[in-house]
Design a protein around this motif. Structure first.
Motif, PDB file in Angstrom:
ATOM      1  N   ALA A 188       0.824  -1.210   0.000  1.00 53.64           N
ATOM      2  CA  ALA A 188       0.000   0.000   0.000  1.00 53.64           C
ATOM      3  C   ALA A 188       0.856   1.256   0.000  1.00 53.64           C
ATOM      4  CB  ALA A 188      -0.939  -0.009   1.211  1.00 53.64           C
ATOM      5  N   LEU A 189       1.928   1.267   0.785  1.00 50.86           N
ATOM      6  CA  LEU A 189       2.778   2.461   0.844  1.00 50.86           C
ATOM      7  C   LEU A 189       3.461   2.721  -0.486  1.00 50.86           C
ATOM      8  CD1 LEU A 189       4.540   2.397   4.349  1.00 50.86           C
ATOM      9  CD2 LEU A 189       2.892   4.056   3.491  1.00 50.86           C
ATOM     10  N   ILE A 190       4.008   1.678  -1.100  1.00 51.20           N
ATOM     11  CA  ILE A 190       4.682   1.869  -2.389  1.00 51.20           C
ATOM     12  C   ILE A 190       3.670   2.251  -3.459  1.00 51.20           C
ATOM     13  CG2 ILE A 190       6.135   0.791  -4.141  1.00 51.20           C
ATOM     14  CD1 ILE A 190       7.171  -1.084  -1.977  1.00 51.20           C
ATOM     15  N   ALA A 191       2.528   1.572  -3.469  1.00 49.16           N
ATOM     16  CA  ALA A 191       1.497   1.879  -4.468  1.00 49.16           C
ATOM     17  C   ALA A 191       0.934   3.278  -4.276  1.00 49.16           C
ATOM     18  CB  ALA A 191       0.374   0.848  -4.385  1.00 49.16           C
ATOM     19  N   LEU A 192       0.879   3.746  -3.025  1.00 48.81           N
ATOM     20  CA  LEU A 192       0.389   5.099  -2.768  1.00 48.81           C
ATOM     21  C   LEU A 192       1.280   6.132  -3.434  1.00 48.81           C
ATOM     22  CD1 LEU A 192      -1.687   6.850  -1.204  1.00 48.81           C
ATOM     23  CD2 LEU A 192      -0.080   6.838   0.716  1.00 48.81           C
TER      24      LEU A 192
ATOM     25  N   LEU B  30      14.447  10.702  10.322  1.00 49.86           N
ATOM     26  CA  LEU B  30      14.804  12.129  10.269  1.00 49.86           C
ATOM     27  C   LEU B  30      15.856  12.393   9.200  1.00 49.86           C
ATOM     28  CD1 LEU B  30      15.023  12.782  14.130  1.00 49.86           C
ATOM     29  CD2 LEU B  30      13.082  13.187  12.600  1.00 49.86           C
ATOM     30  N   PHE B  31      16.711  11.418   8.948  1.00 45.25           N
ATOM     31  CA  PHE B  31      17.741  11.533   7.920  1.00 45.25           C
ATOM     32  C   PHE B  31      17.162  11.244   6.535  1.00 45.25           C
ATOM     33  CE2 PHE B  31      20.835   8.945   5.430  1.00 45.25           C
ATOM     34  CZ  PHE B  31      21.768   9.934   5.151  1.00 45.25           C
ATOM     35  N   THR B  32      16.217  10.309   6.482  1.00 45.30           N
ATOM     36  CA  THR B  32      15.692   9.832   5.202  1.00 45.30           C
ATOM     37  C   THR B  32      14.777  10.844   4.528  1.00 45.30           C
ATOM     38  OG1 THR B  32      15.813   7.548   5.992  1.00 45.30           O
ATOM     39  CG2 THR B  32      14.378   7.980   4.095  1.00 45.30           C
ATOM     40  N   ILE B  33      13.929  11.521   5.300  1.00 41.45           N
ATOM     41  CA  ILE B  33      12.938  12.416   4.699  1.00 41.45           C
ATOM     42  C   ILE B  33      13.582  13.475   3.809  1.00 41.45           C
ATOM     43  CG2 ILE B  33      11.201  14.182   5.194  1.00 41.45           C
ATOM     44  CD1 ILE B  33      10.307  12.479   7.560  1.00 41.45           C
ATOM     45  N   PRO B  34      14.551  14.280   4.311  1.00 36.80           N
ATOM     46  CA  PRO B  34      15.150  15.285   3.408  1.00 36.80           C
ATOM     47  C   PRO B  34      15.923  14.660   2.258  1.00 36.80           C
ATOM     48  CG  PRO B  34      16.309  15.215   5.524  1.00 36.80           C
ATOM     49  CD  PRO B  34      15.079  14.393   5.681  1.00 36.80           C
ATOM     50  N   VAL B  35      16.574  13.513   2.500  1.00 40.98           N
ATOM     51  CA  VAL B  35      17.326  12.857   1.423  1.00 40.98           C
ATOM     52  C   VAL B  35      16.387  12.416   0.307  1.00 40.98           C
ATOM     53  CG1 VAL B  35      18.676  10.808   0.826  1.00 40.98           C
ATOM     54  CG2 VAL B  35      19.237  12.104   2.884  1.00 40.98           C
TER      55      VAL B  35
ATOM     56  N   SER C  17       2.655   2.330   8.840  1.00 46.31           N
ATOM     57  CA  SER C  17       2.048   2.482   7.520  1.00 46.31           C
ATOM     58  C   SER C  17       0.700   3.174   7.618  1.00 46.31           C
ATOM     59  CB  SER C  17       1.879   1.110   6.858  1.00 46.31           C
ATOM     60  OG  SER C  17       3.112   0.458   6.714  1.00 46.31           O
ATOM     61  N   ALA C  18      -0.090   2.791   8.623  1.00 47.45           N
ATOM     62  CA  ALA C  18      -1.404   3.423   8.793  1.00 47.45           C
ATOM     63  C   ALA C  18      -1.262   4.911   9.072  1.00 47.45           C
ATOM     64  CB  ALA C  18      -2.158   2.736   9.939  1.00 47.45           C
ATOM     65  N   VAL C  19      -0.248   5.280   9.865  1.00 49.15           N
ATOM     66  CA  VAL C  19      -0.026   6.699  10.176  1.00 49.15           C
ATOM     67  C   VAL C  19       0.376   7.466   8.918  1.00 49.15           C
ATOM     68  CG1 VAL C  19       1.477   8.300  11.420  1.00 49.15           C
ATOM     69  CG2 VAL C  19       0.531   6.311  12.602  1.00 49.15           C
ATOM     70  N   ILE C  20       1.303   6.917   8.133  1.00 45.89           N
ATOM     71  CA  ILE C  20       1.767   7.594   6.915  1.00 45.89           C
ATOM     72  C   ILE C  20       0.631   7.728   5.908  1.00 45.89           C
ATOM     73  CG2 ILE C  20       3.313   7.442   4.930  1.00 45.89           C
ATOM     74  CD1 ILE C  20       4.689   8.248   7.496  1.00 45.89           C
TER      75      ILE C  20
ATOM     76  N   ALA D 205       8.292  10.341  -3.244  1.00 42.26           N
ATOM     77  CA  ALA D 205       9.596   9.704  -3.036  1.00 42.26           C
ATOM     78  C   ALA D 205       9.856   9.491  -1.549  1.00 42.26           C
ATOM     79  CB  ALA D 205      10.707  10.570  -3.645  1.00 42.26           C
ATOM     80  N   ALA D 206       9.461  10.462  -0.728  1.00 46.71           N
ATOM     81  CA  ALA D 206       9.651  10.334   0.720  1.00 46.71           C
ATOM     82  C   ALA D 206       8.802   9.196   1.284  1.00 46.71           C
ATOM     83  CB  ALA D 206       9.300  11.649   1.410  1.00 46.71           C
ATOM     84  N   VAL D 207       7.570   9.052   0.790  1.00 52.15           N
ATOM     85  CA  VAL D 207       6.700   7.956   1.248  1.00 52.15           C
ATOM     86  C   VAL D 207       7.331   6.607   0.925  1.00 52.15           C
ATOM     87  CG1 VAL D 207       4.484   6.805   0.876  1.00 52.15           C
ATOM     88  CG2 VAL D 207       4.564   9.284   1.152  1.00 52.15           C
TER      89      VAL D 207
END
Length: 343
Positions: free
Chosen positions: A19-23, A105-110, A196-199, A245-247
């Motif tokens: 679901a996350l990747i498909a989103l 925290l590192f991944t989101i901006p990257v 995943s539910a939160v995102i 991309a961040a998701v």
């Protein structure tokens, strides 16, 4: 009943990743109309962001420890992480232990930066090109990114453990009145489902309740009219590419303890995630999420020993069989807009 509950839990676990990747895929297709075959590579990069952050926290220097001696009585040289010097041993060890969650925290901006670079540097040149061209160029990009990861990190999977507090399993059986140890499930997989539910909820809330999200949804429905209102919809769509991309990256980060990151994990999920998007409906965000969880549960039940004994190998093809049936009977998918994929 215990077997059914366990398979539902397994299905929710798999479905969360699907679901996350498909989103993210659906966000890109719905806003930009681009079929992004490099999206699985973004999932992979997210997982390796967790690996990189863990290694960064473990950077160390050598000191002479007078309290430890070798067999000749000489002081030993020991490696001490820099984080011990900065925060102390106890706090430093706790930070290293929680490296995977902290790497968010590192991944989101990257990942947002990578999304911007991909969209501005490559994808924007293919907006008006046929989908076949988009598939070829993004698939080629995925292969390049895969080989880059392989060059820097090697071909072998890299174990990336979850925090020690989540190392055990939860006894669902005892909680639901079954015998102890009848239904046990790893804590981290439950954490992944909750994450995943939160995102997913955050993405839908962002699109539904913010002005930015409302404009994006309007642009998805009628891009030209929104542009005539003086709104720079292209800029907003670029931001949405970064968010998508961040998701995908966050999905990879939290999946790292479940499946040790390796250079081909993006390809492993890419085809399945596209099947999820097609079944849910191209451009339908609710459809992508619904199809992700439904197909995850279906695949889990197809993996049961009783089912495999009756139909060997069905767990490997069940998702594709469902996709074929959906395409034959409802080409636009379960929740796709009328006219999409039906011309």
């Amino acid at each position: 009943m215990d077997a059914i509950i366990l398979q539902i839990l397994n299905g929710l676990d798999k479905g969360s990743a699907y679901a996350l990747i498909a989103l993210g895929l659906t966000l890109i297709f719905g806003t930009l109309g681009v079929v992004n075959f490099a999206h699985g590579a973004l999932f992979m990069i997210g997982a390796f962001c967790a690996v990189t952050f863990s290694k960064m926290l473990s950077f160390s220097h050598t000191i002479i420890d007078e309290t430890q001696k070798d067999f000749l009585g000489n002081p030993l040289k020991v490696e001490v992480p820099y984080i011990h010097d900065w925060f102390g041993v106890a706090t430093g060890d706790a930070i290293i232990d929680w490296a995977v969650p902290l790497s968010i925290l590192f991944t989101i901006p990257v990942m947002i930066a990578i999304g911007f670079i991909m969209e501005r540097g490559l994808i924007k040149h293919f907006y008006k090109r046929p989908h076949a061209d988009q598939i070829l160029v993004t698939f080629g990009l995925a292969i390049v990114l895969q080989e880059v990861i392989k060059y820097f990190y090697g071909a072998n999977p890299i174990p990336t453990p979850a925090p020690a507090v989540f190392a055990g399993s939860f006894d669902f059986g005892a909680m639901m009145g079954f015998d102890a140890n009848t239904i046990i499930y790893p804590y981290w997989r439950l954490v992944y489902f909750a994450f995943s539910a939160v995102i997913i909820g955050a993405v839908f809330a962002f699109l539904q309740f913010t002005t930015f999200g409302m404009v994006v949804r309007a642009g998805m429905a009628d891009r030209e009219t929104v542009g005539l209102l003086g709104i720079n919809i292209d800029k907003r769509f670029t931001i949405m590419f970064g968010i998508a991309a961040a998701v995908a990256g966050l999905a990879g980060v939290m999946y790292a303890p479940i499946n040790s990151p390796n250079y081909h994990m993006g390809m492993d999920f890419l085809v399945l995630s596209f099947v999820v998007v097609v079944v849910g409906g191209m451009g339908s965000l609710p459809g992508a999420v619904l199809a992700g969880f439904l197909l995850g549960i279906l695949e889990s039940f197809a993996s049961m020993a009783a089912v495999l004994e009756f139909i060997p190998g069905i767990n490997q093809i069940i998702i594709y069989l469902v996709a074929i049936i959906i395409l034959l009977t409802r080409p636009r998918g379960l929740m796709g807009r009328k006219g999409v994929m039906e011309e």
